[in-house]
Design a protein around this motif. Structure first.
Motif, PDB file in Angstrom:
ATOM      1  N   LYS A  50      24.572  42.554   3.548  1.00  0.00           N
ATOM      2  CA  LYS A  50      24.134  42.474   4.943  1.00  0.00           C
ATOM      3  C   LYS A  50      24.455  41.076   5.478  1.00  0.00           C
ATOM      4  CE  LYS A  50      22.002  45.556   6.369  1.00  0.00           C
ATOM      5  NZ  LYS A  50      22.500  46.709   7.110  1.00  0.00           N
ATOM      6  N   GLY A  66      22.993  48.708  10.513  1.00  0.00           N
ATOM      7  CA  GLY A  66      24.199  48.081   9.978  1.00  0.00           C
ATOM      8  C   GLY A  66      24.441  46.678  10.492  1.00  0.00           C
ATOM      9  N   ASP A  67      24.019  46.412  11.719  1.00  0.00           N
ATOM     10  CA  ASP A  67      24.247  45.098  12.309  1.00  0.00           C
ATOM     11  C   ASP A  67      22.983  44.231  12.297  1.00  0.00           C
ATOM     12  OD1 ASP A  67      22.769  46.505  14.170  1.00  0.00           O
ATOM     13  OD2 ASP A  67      24.018  45.949  15.882  1.00  0.00           O
ATOM     14  N   SER A  68      22.018  44.563  11.453  1.00  0.00           N
ATOM     15  CA  SER A  68      20.755  43.817  11.452  1.00  0.00           C
ATOM     16  C   SER A  68      20.942  42.391  10.955  1.00  0.00           C
ATOM     17  CB  SER A  68      19.699  44.533  10.612  1.00  0.00           C
ATOM     18  OG  SER A  68      20.087  44.625   9.275  1.00  0.00           O
ATOM     19  N   LYS A 114      28.789  39.007   6.739  1.00  0.00           N
ATOM     20  CA  LYS A 114      28.328  39.873   5.658  1.00  0.00           C
ATOM     21  C   LYS A 114      28.985  39.401   4.365  1.00  0.00           C
ATOM     22  CE  LYS A 114      27.387  43.782   8.629  1.00  0.00           C
ATOM     23  NZ  LYS A 114      27.628  45.190   8.918  1.00  0.00           N
ATOM     24  N   THR A 168      16.653  42.593   8.182  1.00  0.00           N
ATOM     25  CA  THR A 168      16.869  43.268   6.908  1.00  0.00           C
ATOM     26  C   THR A 168      15.731  42.926   5.952  1.00  0.00           C
ATOM     27  OG1 THR A 168      19.262  43.206   7.221  1.00  0.00           O
ATOM     28  CG2 THR A 168      18.469  43.596   4.985  1.00  0.00           C
TER      29      THR A 168
END
Length: 166
Positions: A99, A137-139, A106, A144
């Motif tokens: 992440k 997905g873009d956290s 990432k 996260t």
């Protein structure tokens, strides 16, 4: 609620042959960014005494002393399969997802304290009660982290005291 020993026959532990609690690290483990010229190599991490019911793991690297007012997330990886017992080198097991760290990338970013300062960096392993973390997905790393903590049943850590002279 986290537990590292109350419900288990033995303590859930995180160890490494490369880095050790409250010790400095070799330069190859330092970042190769933000003024550091290390190798940005991830140390080998291994764990034992996995809690019953663990469906996956997450691992983070966090600098609590970063001059941000809120620390700095260097690495966040989730969905590590429950059968995994170690992470070696810069590879991850199938299904694991890196992440965004606090640079927005990432990827892994090794420790890099300012010259002359000592920072505490913590590798934390989380045993999770879900096979797949539902973080978007873009956290961001903190978001996260929210999902990791929501599903954590146990955690284990290695705390490093990292400094550099140049």
């Amino acid at each position: 609620m986290f537990s590292t020993s109350a419900s288990y026959a033995a303590e859930f532990t995180l160890t490494s042959t490369d880095v050790h609690d409250n010790e400095n690290i070799q330069s190859k483990f330092l970042a190769n960014d933000f003024g550091c010229t290390g190798g940005n190599i991830r140390p080998t991490l291994s764990w034992n005494n996995v809690p019953a019911g663990t469906k996956s793991f997450a691992v983070t690297l966090y600098d609590q002393d970063a001059h941000t007012g809120s620390g700095f997330w260097h690495w966040v990886v989730a969905d590590i399969p429950a059968k995994t017992t170690d992470l070696k080198g810069n590879t991850l097991p199938g299904g694991a997802i890196t992440k965004a760290n606090d640079t927005g990338k990432k990827s892994y970013l090794g420790p890099c304290p300012p010259v002359g300062e000592v920072h505490t960096y913590t590798y934390t392993l989380y045993a999770l009660d879900t096979a797949k973390l539902e973080a978007p997905g873009d956290s961001t790393a903190p978001l996260t982290g929210y999902f990791i903590n929501k599903h954590a049943t146990a955690k284990a850590a290695i705390n490093l005291r990292v400094s550099r002279t140049q």
